[in-house]
Design an enzyme around this catalytic site. Structure first.
Site, PDB file in Angstrom:
ATOM      1  N   GLY A  46       0.824  -1.466   0.095  1.00  0.00           N
ATOM      2  CA  GLY A  46       0.030  -0.061  -0.017  1.00  0.00           C
ATOM      3  C   GLY A  46       0.759   1.435   0.077  1.00  0.00           C
ATOM      4  CD  GLU A 102       1.522   1.132   7.153  1.00  0.00           C
ATOM      5  OE1 GLU A 102       1.115   1.035   6.017  1.00  0.00           O
ATOM      6  OE2 GLU A 102       1.232   0.201   7.720  1.00  0.00           O
ATOM      7  CG  ASP A 103      -1.395   1.758   3.088  1.00  0.00           C
ATOM      8  OD1 ASP A 103      -1.116   1.380   4.179  1.00  0.00           O
ATOM      9  OD2 ASP A 103      -2.022   0.880   2.652  1.00  0.00           O
ATOM     10  CG  ASP A 106      -8.153   0.611  10.472  1.00  0.00           C
ATOM     11  OD1 ASP A 106      -8.931   1.356  10.674  1.00  0.00           O
ATOM     12  OD2 ASP A 106      -8.584  -0.688   9.878  1.00  0.00           O
ATOM     13  CE  LYS A 134     -10.241   3.523   7.037  1.00  0.00           C
ATOM     14  NZ  LYS A 134     -10.714   2.143   6.982  1.00  0.00           N
ATOM     15  CG  PHE A 155     -12.594  -0.285   3.223  1.00  0.00           C
ATOM     16  CD1 PHE A 155     -12.000  -0.841   4.213  1.00  0.00           C
ATOM     17  CD2 PHE A 155     -12.190  -0.875   1.788  1.00  0.00           C
ATOM     18  CE1 PHE A 155     -11.007  -1.661   4.071  1.00  0.00           C
ATOM     19  CE2 PHE A 155     -11.220  -1.614   1.661  1.00  0.00           C
ATOM     20  CZ  PHE A 155     -10.405  -1.943   2.791  1.00  0.00           C
ATOM     21  CB  VAL A 156     -10.398   5.137   1.307  1.00  0.00           C
ATOM     22  CG1 VAL A 156     -11.296   6.109   1.992  1.00  0.00           C
ATOM     23  CG2 VAL A 156      -9.363   4.693   2.437  1.00  0.00           C
ATOM     24  CG  ASP A 162      -5.551  -3.956  -1.720  1.00  0.00           C
ATOM     25  OD1 ASP A 162      -5.073  -3.621  -0.699  1.00  0.00           O
ATOM     26  OD2 ASP A 162      -6.042  -5.000  -1.987  1.00  0.00           O
TER      27      ASP A 162
HETATM   28  P1  IMP Z   1      -3.979  -1.799  11.216  1.00  0.00           P
HETATM   29  O1  IMP Z   1      -3.048  -2.881  11.604  1.00  0.00           O
HETATM   30  O2  IMP Z   1      -5.470  -2.149  11.624  1.00  0.00           O
HETATM   31  O3  IMP Z   1      -3.605  -0.195  11.505  1.00  0.00           O
HETATM   32  O4  IMP Z   1      -4.350  -1.889   9.480  1.00  0.00           O
HETATM   33  C1  IMP Z   1      -3.521  -1.220   8.812  1.00  0.00           C
HETATM   34  C2  IMP Z   1      -3.741  -1.767   7.404  1.00  0.00           C
HETATM   35  O5  IMP Z   1      -5.003  -2.206   7.030  1.00  0.00           O
HETATM   36  C3  IMP Z   1      -3.335  -0.881   6.082  1.00  0.00           C
HETATM   37  O6  IMP Z   1      -1.939  -1.182   6.120  1.00  0.00           O
HETATM   38  C4  IMP Z   1      -4.170  -1.254   4.880  1.00  0.00           C
HETATM   39  O7  IMP Z   1      -3.492  -2.465   4.454  1.00  0.00           O
HETATM   40  C5  IMP Z   1      -5.494  -1.927   5.660  1.00  0.00           C
HETATM   41  N1  IMP Z   1      -6.454  -0.791   5.566  1.00  0.00           N
HETATM   42  C6  IMP Z   1      -7.232  -0.384   6.649  1.00  0.00           C
HETATM   43  N2  IMP Z   1      -8.188   0.547   6.240  1.00  0.00           N
HETATM   44  C7  IMP Z   1      -8.112   0.369   4.959  1.00  0.00           C
HETATM   45  C8  IMP Z   1      -8.950   0.941   4.090  1.00  0.00           C
HETATM   46  O8  IMP Z   1      -9.764   1.887   4.250  1.00  0.00           O
HETATM   47  N3  IMP Z   1      -8.656   0.699   2.536  1.00  0.00           N
HETATM   48  C9  IMP Z   1      -7.697  -0.126   2.420  1.00  0.00           C
HETATM   49  N4  IMP Z   1      -6.858  -0.567   3.202  1.00  0.00           N
HETATM   50  C10 IMP Z   1      -7.055  -0.592   4.611  1.00  0.00           C
HETATM   51 MG    MG Z   2      -1.857  -2.785   3.543  1.00  0.00          MG
END
Ligand code: IMP
Ligand code: MG
Length: 185
Positions: A46, A102-103, A106, A134, A155-156, A162
Site C-alpha cells: 500500500g 505507510e499508506d 487503522d 483513521k 473504507f477507501v 487496494d
Molecule cells: P491496522 O493494523 O488495523 O492499522 O491496519 C492497517 C492496514 O489495514 C493498512 O496497511 C491497510 O492495508 C489496511 N487498511 C485499513 N483500512 C483500509 C482502507 O480503508 N482501505 C484499504 N486498506 C485498509
Molecule cells: Mg496494507
C-alpha cells in the site's frame, strides 16, 4: 475486475490535493533531517505510490528499502495484531535514521508490530509517516510523526490502497460504495 466507477461513492481526496500535501510533508521532513541521511522504509504494498511521490520532495540524502507484512486470520478489512513478515529489509538499520512510510493507520496493530521489531535492530531514530490516519479506529497507540490526512471511518481505495489487490494505481483516494462492492470478509 470491474471498472472502479461502478462502486466509487465519492472521491475523498483528489490527486492534486494529495500531491500538494505530499509536497508539504516532504518539505517538513527535509527540514527536520537537514544535514542528516534518511532511510525510508516502505510497507508494501500500500505504501508504494506514497513513498515514490514523497521521496521526490525530500532533499536530504535518501535511501529506500521495503518490507511486507501480512496479518493472520483476517479478511481484508481488519487486522488482528498478529503479523508476520513476508518480506524483510535487506538493509542493516543499526545507527540509521528510519522513516516508515505507510499508506494508512487503522487499528494501529500493523504499525505497532513493525515498530517493535525495528526497535530491536537499534536504529538511531525511528519515525512514522502515514498518508492516511483513521484515528477513530485506533486500538493501540502508535506514535505518528508525519500524517497526510486524518480521514473518517470509511473504507477507501486508490493511490496505493487496494480492493482485492486492484485499483492501487488510481491517482486519488476514493470511498467504496459498500452496497455495490461487497467486500470479502
Ligand atoms: P491496522 O493494523 O488495523 O492499522 O491496519 C492497517 C492496514 O489495514 C493498512 O496497511 C491497510 O492495508 C489496511 N487498511 C485499513 N483500512 C483500509 C482502507 O480503508 N482501505 C484499504 N486498506 C485498509
Ligand atoms: Mg496494507
Amino acid at each position: 475486475m470491474d471498472d472502479y466507477r461502478k462502486f466509487l461513492k465519492e472521491v475523498l481526496i483528489p490527486a492534486d490535493v494529495l500531491q500538494k500535501r505530499i509536497a508539504e510533508l516532504g518539505a517538513e521532513i527535509s527540514r527536520d533531517f537537514q544535514g542528516q541521511e534518511l532511510l525510508l522504509i516502505c510497507i508494501l504494498r500500500g505504501g508504494v505510490m506514497f513513498m515514490t511521490d514523497l521521496m521526490r520532495f525530500i532533499d536530504v540524502p535518501v535511501a529506500i528499502d521495503f518490507m511486507a507484512i501480512s496479518s493472520y486470520g483476517t479478511g481484508q478489512r481488519e487486522s488482528t495484531g498478529q503479523v508476520r513478515i513476508t518480506l524483510d529489509l535487506t538493509t542493516n538499520i543499526d545507527g540509521r535514521n528510519i522513516l516508515i512510510v505507510e499508506d494508512i493507520v487503522d487499528s494501529g496493530r500493523t504499525l505497532q508490530s513493525v515498530l517493535n521489531l525495528l526497535t530491536t535492530r537499534k536504529p538511531r531514530s525511528l519515525q512514522v509517516c502515514t498518508l492516511l490516519d483513521k484515528a477513530d479506529r485506533r486500538e493501540v497507540e502508535v506514535p505518528i510523526r508525519y500524517c497526510g490526512f486524518t480521514i473518517p471511518n470509511k473504507f477507501v481505495f486508490g493511490y496505493g490502497l487496494d480492493l482485492d489487490e486492484f485499483y492501487r494505481n488510481l491517482p486519488f483516494i476514493g470511498v467504496v460504495d459498500l452496497d455495490k462492492y461487497p467486500l470479502a470478509k
